[in-house]
Design a protein around this motif. Structure first.
Motif, PDB file in Angstrom:
ATOM      1  N   UNK A  24      12.915 -11.051   9.594  1.00 44.90           N
ATOM      2  CA  UNK A  24      11.931 -12.099   9.329  1.00 44.90           C
ATOM      3  C   UNK A  24      11.833 -12.346   7.823  1.00 44.90           C
ATOM      4  N   UNK A  25      11.254 -13.470   7.451  1.00 45.93           N
ATOM      5  CA  UNK A  25      11.045 -13.751   6.032  1.00 45.93           C
ATOM      6  C   UNK A  25       9.918 -12.904   5.467  1.00 45.93           C
ATOM      7  N   UNK A  26       8.959 -12.548   6.336  1.00 48.87           N
ATOM      8  CA  UNK A  26       7.820 -11.746   5.879  1.00 48.87           C
ATOM      9  C   UNK A  26       7.395 -10.792   6.987  1.00 48.87           C
ATOM     10  N   UNK A  27       6.555  -9.868   6.621  1.00 45.98           N
ATOM     11  CA  UNK A  27       6.007  -8.896   7.562  1.00 45.98           C
ATOM     12  C   UNK A  27       4.578  -8.579   7.140  1.00 45.98           C
ATOM     13  N   UNK A  28       3.832  -7.957   8.036  1.00 47.24           N
ATOM     14  CA  UNK A  28       2.441  -7.626   7.765  1.00 47.24           C
ATOM     15  C   UNK A  28       2.341  -6.194   7.235  1.00 47.24           C
ATOM     16  N   UNK A  52     -13.302  -2.407   1.604  1.00 48.38           N
ATOM     17  CA  UNK A  52     -13.503  -3.621   0.818  1.00 48.38           C
ATOM     18  C   UNK A  52     -12.256  -4.021   0.023  1.00 48.38           C
ATOM     19  N   UNK A  53     -11.381  -3.068  -0.241  1.00 49.67           N
ATOM     20  CA  UNK A  53     -10.194  -3.364  -1.051  1.00 49.67           C
ATOM     21  C   UNK A  53      -8.905  -3.450  -0.237  1.00 49.67           C
ATOM     22  N   UNK A  54      -8.895  -2.889   0.952  1.00 50.92           N
ATOM     23  CA  UNK A  54      -7.697  -2.942   1.796  1.00 50.92           C
ATOM     24  C   UNK A  54      -7.640  -4.270   2.548  1.00 50.92           C
ATOM     25  N   UNK A  55      -6.448  -4.849   2.582  1.00 45.97           N
ATOM     26  CA  UNK A  55      -6.250  -6.133   3.263  1.00 45.97           C
ATOM     27  C   UNK A  55      -4.990  -6.058   4.110  1.00 45.97           C
ATOM     28  N   UNK A  56      -4.999  -6.758   5.225  1.00 43.65           N
ATOM     29  CA  UNK A  56      -3.779  -6.981   5.987  1.00 43.65           C
ATOM     30  C   UNK A  56      -3.202  -8.283   5.497  1.00 43.65           C
ATOM     31  N   UNK A  57      -1.954  -8.253   5.051  1.00 44.70           N
ATOM     32  CA  UNK A  57      -1.382  -9.428   4.411  1.00 44.70           C
ATOM     33  C   UNK A  57       0.099  -9.531   4.749  1.00 44.70           C
ATOM     34  N   UNK A 113       1.884  -8.757  -7.145  1.00 36.37           N
ATOM     35  CA  UNK A 113       0.421  -8.853  -7.215  1.00 36.37           C
ATOM     36  C   UNK A 113      -0.259  -8.151  -6.041  1.00 36.37           C
ATOM     37  N   UNK A 114       0.530  -7.527  -5.191  1.00 37.48           N
ATOM     38  CA  UNK A 114       0.040  -6.738  -4.054  1.00 37.48           C
ATOM     39  C   UNK A 114       0.799  -5.423  -4.038  1.00 37.48           C
ATOM     40  N   UNK A 115       0.219  -4.436  -3.377  1.00 36.40           N
ATOM     41  CA  UNK A 115       0.884  -3.137  -3.234  1.00 36.40           C
ATOM     42  C   UNK A 115       0.782  -2.734  -1.770  1.00 36.40           C
ATOM     43  N   UNK A 116       1.919  -2.692  -1.067  1.00 34.19           N
ATOM     44  CA  UNK A 116       1.950  -2.231   0.320  1.00 34.19           C
ATOM     45  C   UNK A 116       1.875  -0.711   0.288  1.00 34.19           C
ATOM     46  N   UNK A 117       0.808  -0.169   0.862  1.00 31.24           N
ATOM     47  CA  UNK A 117       0.525   1.262   0.787  1.00 31.24           C
ATOM     48  C   UNK A 117       1.219   2.050   1.896  1.00 31.24           C
ATOM     49  N   UNK A 118       1.134   3.358   1.800  1.00 30.49           N
ATOM     50  CA  UNK A 118       1.628   4.242   2.847  1.00 30.49           C
ATOM     51  C   UNK A 118       2.740   5.139   2.367  1.00 30.49           C
ATOM     52  N   UNK A 119       2.527   6.448   2.471  1.00 25.42           N
ATOM     53  CA  UNK A 119       3.486   7.422   1.945  1.00 25.42           C
ATOM     54  C   UNK A 119       4.177   8.239   3.029  1.00 25.42           C
ATOM     55  N   UNK A 178       2.851  -0.575   7.282  1.00 28.11           N
ATOM     56  CA  UNK A 178       3.342  -1.932   7.438  1.00 28.11           C
ATOM     57  C   UNK A 178       4.286  -1.998   8.630  1.00 28.11           C
ATOM     58  N   UNK A 179       4.685  -3.213   8.978  1.00 27.34           N
ATOM     59  CA  UNK A 179       5.657  -3.368  10.051  1.00 27.34           C
ATOM     60  C   UNK A 179       7.057  -2.966   9.597  1.00 27.34           C
ATOM     61  N   UNK A 180       7.340  -3.146   8.309  1.00 26.77           N
ATOM     62  CA  UNK A 180       8.648  -2.827   7.720  1.00 26.77           C
ATOM     63  C   UNK A 180       8.399  -2.110   6.403  1.00 26.77           C
ATOM     64  N   UNK A 181       9.269  -1.189   6.049  1.00 24.78           N
ATOM     65  CA  UNK A 181       9.128  -0.455   4.786  1.00 24.78           C
ATOM     66  C   UNK A 181      10.498  -0.347   4.115  1.00 24.78           C
ATOM     67  N   UNK A 182      10.457  -0.171   2.807  1.00 21.81           N
ATOM     68  CA  UNK A 182      11.667   0.014   2.011  1.00 21.81           C
ATOM     69  C   UNK A 182      11.609   1.412   1.404  1.00 21.81           C
ATOM     70  N   UNK A 183      12.645   2.210   1.668  1.00 25.32           N
ATOM     71  CA  UNK A 183      12.690   3.589   1.173  1.00 25.32           C
ATOM     72  C   UNK A 183      14.052   3.874   0.555  1.00 25.32           C
ATOM     73  N   UNK A 184      14.086   4.908  -0.250  1.00 28.92           N
ATOM     74  CA  UNK A 184      15.384   5.431  -0.704  1.00 28.92           C
ATOM     75  C   UNK A 184      15.989   6.206   0.452  1.00 28.92           C
TER      76      UNK A 184
END
Length: 188
Positions: A24-28, A52-57, A113-119, A178-184
């Motif tokens: 897809x072009x984007x993911x949530x 208050x600071x977390x958003x689904x985007x 301007x956004x940071x997709x979280x999750x470790x 997220x639905x998709x992630x980028x990792x090493x």
């Protein structure tokens, strides 16, 4: 995303099926936004509310660069990195992303301007970048949070000693919530 979900749930999907999936072009993803970094200024830590600071985007899908993998996330979790990031404490993660971006063109993609979280994550490899030989589309994987470059000999015997180590999803973007992630690929 429906095509990817169908393949993930299929017991018959082959590596070739995963490699042929249209991305897809984007993911949530669960994100914090750079524009919100000052929202809790002057507040005690206990009064800062991550809700208050977390958003689904929706965010653009990053393509894997050398040594990276794009993974469809099937499971992830909130941990202390997520909480720290969401209350911008002890430091805003955007400073880490800006610093990392100065390292290379591939790292520059992390300064958004956004940071997709999750470790952390469990999922299935969708694509790999150049130089990734061990992992293929369709491989079921888990990812740990230590993102290292392994270009310095200091980290060869013990990756914890790599001077370029970072915590993925905290000091890098495109994390696992997220639905998709980028990792090493060396995180898999």
């Amino acid at each position: 995303m429906d095509e990817i979900i169908s393949a993930l749930l299929s017991e018959d999907a082959t590596p070739q099926d995963f490699a042929a999936l249209r991305l897809p072009e984007s993911y949530r993803g669960a994100v914090v936004r750079k524009e919100d970094t000052g929202m809790f200024d002057g507040m005690d830590s206990a009064d800062k509310d991550p809700r208050k600071s977390l958003h689904l985007q929706d965010v653009p899908v990053p393509l894997p660069s050398a040594g990276e993998a794009l993974v469809a996330v099937m499971a992830s979790s909130v941990n202390y990195n997520t909480v720290w990031s969401s209350i911008f404490e002890p430091l805003s993660t955007f400073g880490f992303l800006e610093r990392y971006a100065r390292r290379s063109a591939a790292a520059a993609r992390h300064d958004q301007p956004y940071h997709v979280l999750g470790s952390d994550l469990a999922g299935v490899v969708l694509r790999t970048g150049p130089g990734v030989n061990r992992w293929k589309p369709g491989d079921r994987v888990v990812a740990h949070c230590l993102s290292v470059e392994l270009e310095s000999a200091d980290g060869h015997g013990d990756t914890m000693l790599d001077p370029e180590q970072r915590i993925w999803g905290f000091e890098t973007n495109f994390g696992g919530l997220a639905q998709i992630a980028l990792v090493k690929s060396n995180q898999l």
